[in-house]
Design an enzyme around this catalytic site. Sequence first.
Site, PDB file in Angstrom:
ATOM      1  N   HIS A  14       0.845  -1.190   0.000  1.00  0.00           N
ATOM      2  CA  HIS A  14       0.000   0.000   0.000  1.00  0.00           C
ATOM      3  C   HIS A  14       0.881   1.241   0.000  1.00  0.00           C
ATOM      4  O   HIS A  14       2.100   1.151   0.185  1.00  0.00           O
ATOM      5  CB  HIS A  14      -0.981   0.021   1.189  1.00  0.00           C
ATOM      6  N   CYS A  23       6.016   6.583   3.770  1.00  0.00           N
ATOM      7  CA  CYS A  23       4.796   5.777   3.549  1.00  0.00           C
ATOM      8  C   CYS A  23       3.988   6.272   2.355  1.00  0.00           C
ATOM      9  O   CYS A  23       3.004   5.628   1.961  1.00  0.00           O
ATOM     10  CB  CYS A  23       3.919   5.778   4.795  1.00  0.00           C
ATOM     11  N   HIS A  27       4.973   0.369  -0.494  1.00  0.00           N
ATOM     12  CA  HIS A  27       5.732  -0.530   0.377  1.00  0.00           C
ATOM     13  C   HIS A  27       4.776  -1.607   0.862  1.00  0.00           C
ATOM     14  O   HIS A  27       3.573  -1.546   0.588  1.00  0.00           O
ATOM     15  CB  HIS A  27       6.340   0.239   1.556  1.00  0.00           C
ATOM     16  N   HIS A  29       3.538  -4.807   3.894  1.00  0.00           N
ATOM     17  CA  HIS A  29       3.514  -5.295   5.278  1.00  0.00           C
ATOM     18  C   HIS A  29       3.013  -6.734   5.288  1.00  0.00           C
ATOM     19  O   HIS A  29       2.228  -7.132   4.414  1.00  0.00           O
ATOM     20  CB  HIS A  29       2.541  -4.488   6.136  1.00  0.00           C
ATOM     21  N   HIS A  67      -1.705 -10.233  -1.082  1.00  0.00           N
ATOM     22  CA  HIS A  67      -0.831 -10.041  -2.241  1.00  0.00           C
ATOM     23  C   HIS A  67      -1.412  -9.098  -3.293  1.00  0.00           C
ATOM     24  O   HIS A  67      -1.185  -9.273  -4.495  1.00  0.00           O
ATOM     25  CB  HIS A  67      -0.414 -11.390  -2.858  1.00  0.00           C
ATOM     26  N   GLU A 111       0.158  -3.882  11.786  1.00  0.00           N
ATOM     27  CA  GLU A 111       0.900  -3.562  10.567  1.00  0.00           C
ATOM     28  C   GLU A 111       2.346  -4.055  10.689  1.00  0.00           C
ATOM     29  O   GLU A 111       2.937  -4.542   9.727  1.00  0.00           O
ATOM     30  CB  GLU A 111       0.863  -2.042  10.386  1.00  0.00           C
TER      31      GLU A 111
HETATM   32  N1  LIG Z   1      -2.420   5.779  12.440  1.00  0.00           N
HETATM   33  C1  LIG Z   1      -1.671   5.342  11.390  1.00  0.00           C
HETATM   34  N2  LIG Z   1      -0.454   5.861  11.191  1.00  0.00           N
HETATM   35  C2  LIG Z   1       0.287   5.413  10.165  1.00  0.00           C
HETATM   36  C3  LIG Z   1      -0.202   4.407   9.318  1.00  0.00           C
HETATM   37  C4  LIG Z   1      -1.488   3.900   9.545  1.00  0.00           C
HETATM   38  O1  LIG Z   1      -1.983   3.007   8.823  1.00  0.00           O
HETATM   39  N3  LIG Z   1      -2.192   4.376  10.595  1.00  0.00           N
HETATM   40  N4  LIG Z   1       0.579   3.950   8.318  1.00  0.00           N
HETATM   41  C5  LIG Z   1       1.787   4.401   8.105  1.00  0.00           C
HETATM   42  C6  LIG Z   1       2.613   3.804   7.013  1.00  0.00           C
HETATM   43  O2  LIG Z   1       1.827   2.977   6.200  1.00  0.00           O
HETATM   44  C7  LIG Z   1       3.878   3.011   7.400  1.00  0.00           C
HETATM   45  O3  LIG Z   1       3.836   1.691   6.889  1.00  0.00           O
HETATM   46  C8  LIG Z   1       4.232   2.887   8.810  1.00  0.00           C
HETATM   47  O4  LIG Z   1       4.943   4.015   9.130  1.00  0.00           O
HETATM   48  P1  LIG Z   1       6.051   4.089  10.237  1.00  0.00           P
HETATM   49  O5  LIG Z   1       5.519   3.712  11.557  1.00  0.00           O
HETATM   50  O6  LIG Z   1       6.629   5.442  10.100  1.00  0.00           O
HETATM   51  O7  LIG Z   1       7.050   2.956   9.742  1.00  0.00           O
HETATM   52  P2  LIG Z   1       8.576   2.855   9.907  1.00  0.00           P
HETATM   53  O8  LIG Z   1       8.872   1.413   9.716  1.00  0.00           O
HETATM   54  O9  LIG Z   1       9.275   3.796   9.000  1.00  0.00           O
HETATM   55  O10 LIG Z   1       8.782   3.323  11.388  1.00  0.00           O
HETATM   56  P3  LIG Z   1       9.886   2.947  12.449  1.00  0.00           P
HETATM   57  O11 LIG Z   1      10.353   4.266  12.892  1.00  0.00           O
HETATM   58  O12 LIG Z   1      10.909   2.111  11.776  1.00  0.00           O
HETATM   59  O13 LIG Z   1       9.129   2.201  13.526  1.00  0.00           O
HETATM   60  C9  LIG Z   1       2.324   5.526   8.872  1.00  0.00           C
HETATM   61  N5  LIG Z   1       1.502   5.938   9.953  1.00  0.00           N
HETATM   62 ZN    ZN Z   2       2.480   0.944   5.457  1.00  0.00          ZN
END
Ligand SMILES: Nc1nc2c(c(=O)[nH]1)N=C([C@H](O)[C@H](O)COP(=O)(O)OP(=O)(O)OP(=O)(O)O)CN2
Ligand code: ZN
Length: 126
Positions: A14, A23, A27, A29, A67, A111
């Site tokens: 997504h 994001c 990418h 999950h 997928h 996630e």
């Molecule tokens: N409330 C939400 N916040 C975020 C969502 C979501 O679905 N609901 N999604 C994302 C992104 O899709 C992303 O996959 C996740 O972001 P993030 O936490 O920043 O991921 P990282 O692996 O880069 O973070 P770390 O710092 O390595 O834990 C973003 N937010």
């Molecule tokens: Zn994501």
Amino acid sequence: MYELVVERHFSAAHFLPNYPGPCSRLHGHNFIVRVYVRGAQLDAMGMLVDFGVLKKALLALLEELDHYNLNDLPAFAADNPTTENVARWIADELGKQALGGATVHKVEVWETPGQAAAYYPLPPAA
Ligand SMILES: Nc1nc2c(c(=O)[nH]1)N=C([C@H](O)[C@H](O)COP(=O)(O)OP(=O)(O)OP(=O)(O)O)CN2
Ligand SMILES: [Zn+2]
């Protein structure tokens, strides 16, 4: 009141358009989904609903996501495919199905192992 939980997973890509960070790029999950159902009445077997029935219903839904790029799916045509919206979609779709004496209480979508969203369907208006 009884509560059951089943867990299944799916993998999907997504992206979050206009998100101020990585994001916004495509990418993926390995999502973990936990469905909690509740009810007060057991059947003659002593079950709220057979775990098998619950798992089959959940798996059938997750096959619609597994997928795929979630952004391409009609389910997320109007809503960003955030973890919150994925949890709500699963809860709404499961809520349309007969699950014995059980109703969906909560859907959790993880996630990553460190972050999840949960959706609690509102009870039908009396
Ligand atoms: N409330 C939400 N916040 C975020 C969502 C979501 O679905 N609901 N999604 C994302 C992104 O899709 C992303 O996959 C996740 O972001 P993030 O936490 O920043 O991921 P990282 O692996 O880069 O973070 P770390 O710092 O390595 O834990 C973003 N937010
Ligand atoms: Zn994501």
